[in-house]
Design a protein around this motif. Sequence first.
Motif, PDB file in Angstrom:
ATOM      1  N   ASP A 325       0.825  -1.207   0.000  1.00 21.34           N
ATOM      2  CA  ASP A 325       0.000   0.000   0.000  1.00 21.34           C
ATOM      3  C   ASP A 325       0.863   1.262   0.000  1.00 21.34           C
ATOM      4  N   GLU A 326       1.909   1.251   0.796  1.00 23.80           N
ATOM      5  CA  GLU A 326       2.745   2.447   0.904  1.00 23.80           C
ATOM      6  C   GLU A 326       3.588   2.655  -0.355  1.00 23.80           C
ATOM      7  N   LEU A 327       4.109   1.585  -0.932  1.00 26.24           N
ATOM      8  CA  LEU A 327       4.876   1.725  -2.175  1.00 26.24           C
ATOM      9  C   LEU A 327       3.999   2.236  -3.304  1.00 26.24           C
ATOM     10  N   SER A 328       2.784   1.715  -3.413  1.00 27.37           N
ATOM     11  CA  SER A 328       1.865   2.175  -4.445  1.00 27.37           C
ATOM     12  C   SER A 328       1.579   3.669  -4.286  1.00 27.37           C
ATOM     13  N   ARG A 329       1.313   4.086  -3.050  1.00 27.75           N
ATOM     14  CA  ARG A 329       1.028   5.502  -2.786  1.00 27.75           C
ATOM     15  C   ARG A 329       2.245   6.371  -3.090  1.00 27.75           C
TER      16      ARG A 329
END
Length: 395
Positions: A325-329
């Motif tokens: 989730d954090e990498l995508s964001r």
Amino acid sequence: MHTETDWITTPITADLLRGALDLERTEHGLRPHRLPARARAQCDDEQLAMVEAQPSGVRLVFRTRATALELAVLRTRTAYEGVPARPDGVYDLLVDGRLAGQGSATGGNVLTVDMTKGSREFRPGPVGSVGFSGLPDGDKDVEIWLPYNETAELVELRTDAPVEPAPDSGRKVWLHHGSSISHGSDAASPTTTWPALAASLGGVELINLGLGGSALLDPFTARAMRDTPADLISVKIGINLVNIDLMRLRAFTPAVHGFLDTIREGHPSTPLLVVSPLLCPIHEDTPGPSAPDFSNLGEGRLQFVAVGDPAERAAGKLTLNVIRDELSRLVKQRSADDPHLHYLDGRGLYGEEDFAELPLPDQIHPDAATHRRIGDRFAALAFAHGGPFAVDRVS
């Protein structure tokens, strides 16, 4: 094989090697390294020292008419106390790009690791060799891919005809960094690790900085990537950070930004692909660390378990889903100013349906068949028309 008097001996020099970032002169010859000396000097971790010296993706490349050859080498293989002996490292011989032979070296050192005590014992051994014969006559390009799971001090190359460095292929260079899965884990051979397979399918030259247990957003690794000439770059981030419970979300986000910023200092517009973790059920929603499960050692099986507490996610502990989730964001945020930055969800390479068909034997690492699947998938997603590494996009 030929007698010694039949051989033409060629010293191992940098112009015969591809895929290494540094070469260390040893008592016996040259030891390829996948991190430069300055980076190695900034970390005294034994795990990193072992894996960066294992030459995943490193190969001798030359042109010759030889029909027989022999590589003298001092290998160091790793054994684990109480665990069945791992197969010898495999050397793949390619002739004009096609697999023409496989073999393992004789002799060599043994490093025995006791995971229950955290101890290591080194037992020295003699220089050995690996040989190939029956090669087709006539001029040809020959590659000897070194094992991904042994270190190799290269002593000399012996052939029955002269050798010269192969001409530049003109292919784009792909620089990849990741964990033990990118390093090779349990692939069948050095040319069948998933990055090597994907590179072959994509028609590119591989520099593999897959570092088993050591894809930890280290600044010295980012600087090594910054300073390495490359046309395509990918970084696979996540599993090792959870495996050893290295950091919390508060540290993770700026560390990723810093890692990418450093790469961009040397490669401001190079296609840069951020790959999130493959599916790993034990850590999808359970934080690390991972721990070896010794309960099945008597049956010759070592597996891993997650020993973190899912409730600790609220305190910022990392899981694979949190990281994805954090990498995508983060990539979406950065790509507003960096059109050459891309994101790939690792479950597109290996997901739930794949796990049902090809489960992870030790709960973390894929087997040889799974490496092939991941390599095929990566090539289809990254190198195909419209992908981040597609010729029409990066030319």
